[in-house]
Design an enzyme around this catalytic site. Structure first.
Site, mmCIF file in Angstrom:
data_model
loop_
_atom_site.group_PDB
_atom_site.id
_atom_site.type_symbol
_atom_site.label_atom_id
_atom_site.label_comp_id
_atom_site.label_asym_id
_atom_site.label_seq_id
_atom_site.Cartn_x
_atom_site.Cartn_y
_atom_site.Cartn_z
ATOM 1 N N GLY A 122 0.849 -1.180 0.000
ATOM 2 C CA GLY A 122 0.000 0.000 0.000
ATOM 3 C C GLY A 122 0.887 1.233 0.000
ATOM 4 N N CYS A 123 0.292 2.399 0.313
ATOM 5 C CA CYS A 123 1.114 3.610 0.260
ATOM 6 C C CYS A 123 1.758 3.915 1.601
ATOM 7 C CB CYS A 123 0.312 4.791 -0.256
ATOM 8 S SG CYS A 123 -0.973 5.343 0.860
ATOM 9 N N VAL A 124 1.274 3.287 2.687
ATOM 10 C CA VAL A 124 1.940 3.446 3.992
ATOM 11 C C VAL A 124 2.327 2.075 4.534
ATOM 12 C CG1 VAL A 124 0.987 5.624 4.749
ATOM 13 C CG2 VAL A 124 -0.307 3.539 5.156
#
Lengths: 437, 104
Positions: free
Chosen positions: B102-104
Site C-alpha cells: 500500500g502507500c503506507v
C-alpha cells in the site's frame, strides 16, 4: 481554432481547464469540459459525512461555479472516444471533435465485481462511503446503530485514497468512544494486503496504531464473496469474517467508456507514461488524476501535483516541443487518526513516507508520520483551500515535486520494522508471514 | 540492503528475503526460492511466474491478483491452488519481484 476537450470536471479536470484556459490564446483555442453531474463534490469530505462531522453543504457546489467563465461546460454522459476520428461521442448522440483530449473521469466503486456484494448492499447492514449517496446512507445507519461487529473492508487494490479505510476505522473508534458505545463495538480491519502498514518505515512508526485502538486485523484477505443474508465475508482461502455492520471499499475501476475506446488497462485506467501522463496509445490523449494508470496513489494531492507539471508539458507538446516537467509520483495525504488528531505522509514513486516535518525543515508546522493536532487542523483547513485556491487554479504554497527537506532518512540498510543494519538473512526462514497465521 | 548467498551467488534481498533487484533473478533462483517456502515448481507454476516476469518488464510493477487473472488468464482460484494461502506474496517472492504494497 484548435479544440481542447477535457472529460470530467472533478478535482483533476477542473484544475486542468482552469489552469490551461488563461495560458491558451482565446482566438486560437476552444476549451470544453464534459461532465455528467451538476454538482462538484469535495470527495475528502466523504470520510466525515458518515460521522456527521461534515454536512452536505460543506462538500457540494454547482459544477458551473467551479469553472472559469470562458470554459465551455457540456453536461452529458460519454459513450466513447473515437481516437481515429478525434471525436468524443456522447450517449445522447452529440459529437465533440477535438485536437487534444484530456481524460479526467476518475474512478468509481464497483460492487458488482464482488459476488454477492450488490445484493448485500440492498439490505441495511452493508455500506460504502466512496460515493456521496453511500456516505449519506451510512451516516443515517451509524446515527442509530447500537453496536456489534463492525468490519471495515477493502476488496482489492488499487483504490482511490488508499488510506481512507484506515482513517474510517480510526474515526469509528473515536466516534463510538465519544458516544460511550466503544465497549459494545468490535472493530475489524480486513485487507488484501499483508498488513495495515506495508511500507517498512510506516510499519515501524505506525505499527501499533490498530492494537492501541483495539482494532483487529485480518490481513491477506482476498474476498471471494459477501453473504448479506448470513452477514459474513468469505475469502479465497476459506476464511470467514462475520459482521453486523460492514463498511466495504468495493473494487475501484475507471470509466467503462475508457475500455470501449481502447485506451484502458484491465481496470479501465488510461495507459499513460507515468512521467508525462501522455497516453502510450495515442499522442493526442492525456489522462490526469485517478483516471490514469500511473503507479501513484489515487488522491487529490496527486492530481494537484500532476497538474502543475502537466500544464507546462501540454503547452510544450502542442507546439511540438519535448515535455520536460516530469511527474515524480508525489503524494501528500493527511491521515485522520481520531480524537482530533491526524498524521501526514509525503512520498513519491521512489521515496516511501518518512518521518520529519512539512513543508519546512524543523519548524514544520506539520509533522510527518506522527499524530498531531495541527495535522488535523491542516486537514480541516484544506477544504477551504480546495474550493478557493486549488480548483480555481491558483498556486498552492507547496512545491509540486517531492522534497527531502525536513525528512529524516533511516540509517542505511534498515529497511523494515525490527530489521537492523547489516543483518544478513538467509532465504529460508525469513518468510515468517507465509505461515498459517 | 542485505546481501545473501543463494545457489552459490550473491543477491540483494530485503529483511523478509524478497529480492530487491529483479535483474539478479533467473529460473534456477526461482526454483530455489520456491523450495524455501515449500513449493515444488511444476509447469503450471512456471506459466504464472513467467507471466509475472514479462508483465513486470512492461509495467514496472508486480501484477495484482486481478491482473494475473484478467491479463495473464490464471483464475484467482487457480492462483490459490498453486500458491496456497498467500498467492500474491508467494508469487512475487518466487518471481524475485516487489511484494504487494500500500502507500503506507
Amino acid at each position: 481554432m484548435r479544440r481542447l476537450v477535457v472529460l470530467g470536471a472533478g478535482t483533476a479536470g477542473t484544475m486542468v481547464v482552469n489552469r490551461l484556459r488563461p495560458r491558451l490564446p482565446e482566438h486560437e483555442w476552444h476549451v470544453t469540459v464534459v461532465e455528467q453531474s451538476d454538482t462538484h463534490r469535495y470527495q475528502p469530505g466523504y470520510l466525515f459525512l458518515p460521522f456527521g462531522s461534515m454536512r452536505p453543504k460543506d462538500v457540494s457546489k454547482p459544477v458551473r461555479a467551479t469553472l472559469r467563465k470562458d470554459v465551455d461546460l457540456v453536461t452529458g454522459t460519454i459513450d466513447r472516444v473515437d481516437t481515429d476520428g478525434r471525436t468524443v461521442l456522447l450517449q445522447d448522440g452529440r459529437e465533440l471533435p477535438y485536437d487534444y483530449l484530456v481524460i479526467a473521469t476518475g474512478t468509481t466503486p464497483r460492487p458488482a465485481e464482488t459476488p454477492g456484494l450488490e445484493e448485500a448492499m440492498a439490505g441495511g447492514d452493508v455500506h460504502e462511503f466512496f460515493t456521496y449517496a453511500g456516505a449519506m446512507r451510512l451516516a443515517a445507519r451509524l446515527a442509530d446503530w447500537r453496536g456489534g461487529r463492525l468490519v471495515v473492508h477493502v476488496a482489492e487494490m488499487p483504490i482511490k485514497c488508499p488510506v481512507a479505510p484506515l482513517e474510517f476505522a480510526f474515526l469509528a473508534d473515536s466516534f463510538f468512544r465519544e458516544r460511550g458505545l466503544r465497549d459494545q463495538v468490535e472493530i475489524t480491519y480486513a485487507t488484501p494486503l499483508p498488513g495495515a502498514f506495508t511500507k517498512p518505515v510506516s510499519a515501524e512508526y505506525l505499527g501499533t496504531m490498530l492494537t492501541e485502538r483495539r482494532i483487529a486485523l485480518e490481513p491477506d484477505f482476498v474476498v471471494e464473496s459477501v453473504d448479506g443474508d448470513e452477514h459474513v465475508l468469505r475469502s479465497y482461502d476459506e476464511r470467514e469474517v462475520p459482521f453486523d455492520l460492514l463498511v466495504t471499499i468495493p473494487v475501484n475501476m475507471g470509466a467503462d467508456y475508457v475500455a470501449r475506446s481502447g485506451l484502458g488497462d484491465e481496470l479501465n485506467y488510461v495507459r499513460v507514461d507515468k512521467q508525462t501522463l501522455l497516453s502510450v496509445d495515442d499522442d493526442r490523449v492525456f489522462a490526469v488524476g485517478d483516471a490514469a494508470n500511473t503507479p501513484a496513489s489515487k488522491a487529490g494531492s496527486v492530481a494537484h501535483f500532476q497538474v502543475d507539471g502537466f500544464t507546462e508539458n501540454f503547452l510544450a507538446h502542442v507546439e511540438g516541443r519535448p515535455m520536460t516537467d516530469l511527474f515524480d509520483g508525489h503524494a501528500n495525504c493527511f491521515i485522520e487518526s481520531g480524537a482530533g488528531k491526524a498524521l501526514l505522509i509525503d512520498f513519491n514513486y521512489d521515496t516511501e513516507p518518512l518521518p520529519g516535518t512539512y513543508p519546512l525543515p524543523k519548524v514544520g508546522p506539520m509533522k510527518l508520520l506522527r499524530e498531531s493536532r495541527i495535522n488535523h487542523l491542516g486537514k480541516l483547513a484544506f477544504r477551504h483551500l480546495y474550493w478557493h485556491v486549488l480548483l480555481p487554479g491558483r498556486r498552492m504554497p507547496v512545491p509540486a515535486h517531492m522534497s527531502m527537506a525536513g525528512k529524516q532518512v533511516p540509517p542505511n540498510g534498515r529497511t523494515t520494522a525490527g530489521g537492523t543494519a547489516g543483518e544478513t538473512p538467509t532465504p529460508v526462514g525469513i518468510v515468517p508471514s507465509f505461515g498459517e497465521d | 540492503m542485505p546481501v545473501t548467498t543463494i545457489d552459490g551467488r550473491e543477491v540483494h534481498v530485503d529483511a523478509e528475503g524478497f529480492l530487491t533487484d529483479p535483474s539478479e533473478w533467473d529460473e534456477g533462483l526461482g526454483k530455489t526460492l520456491a523450495a524455501a517456502i515449500g513449493i515444488d515448481m511444476t509447469e503450471e507454476h512456471w506459466k504464472v511466474i513467467r507471466f509475472l516476469r514479462e508483465d513486470f518488464q512492461t509495467q514496472g510493477e508486480t501484477a495484482t491478483t486481478r491482473r494475473v487473472q484478467t491479463v495473464g488468464g490464471f483464475p484467482t482460484k487457480q492462483q490459490f491452488e498453486l500458491f496456497p494461502k498467500k498467492p500474491a506474496k508467494k508469487m512475487a517472492y518466487i518471481a524475485g519481484l516487489p511484494k504487494p504494497r500500500g502507500c503506507v
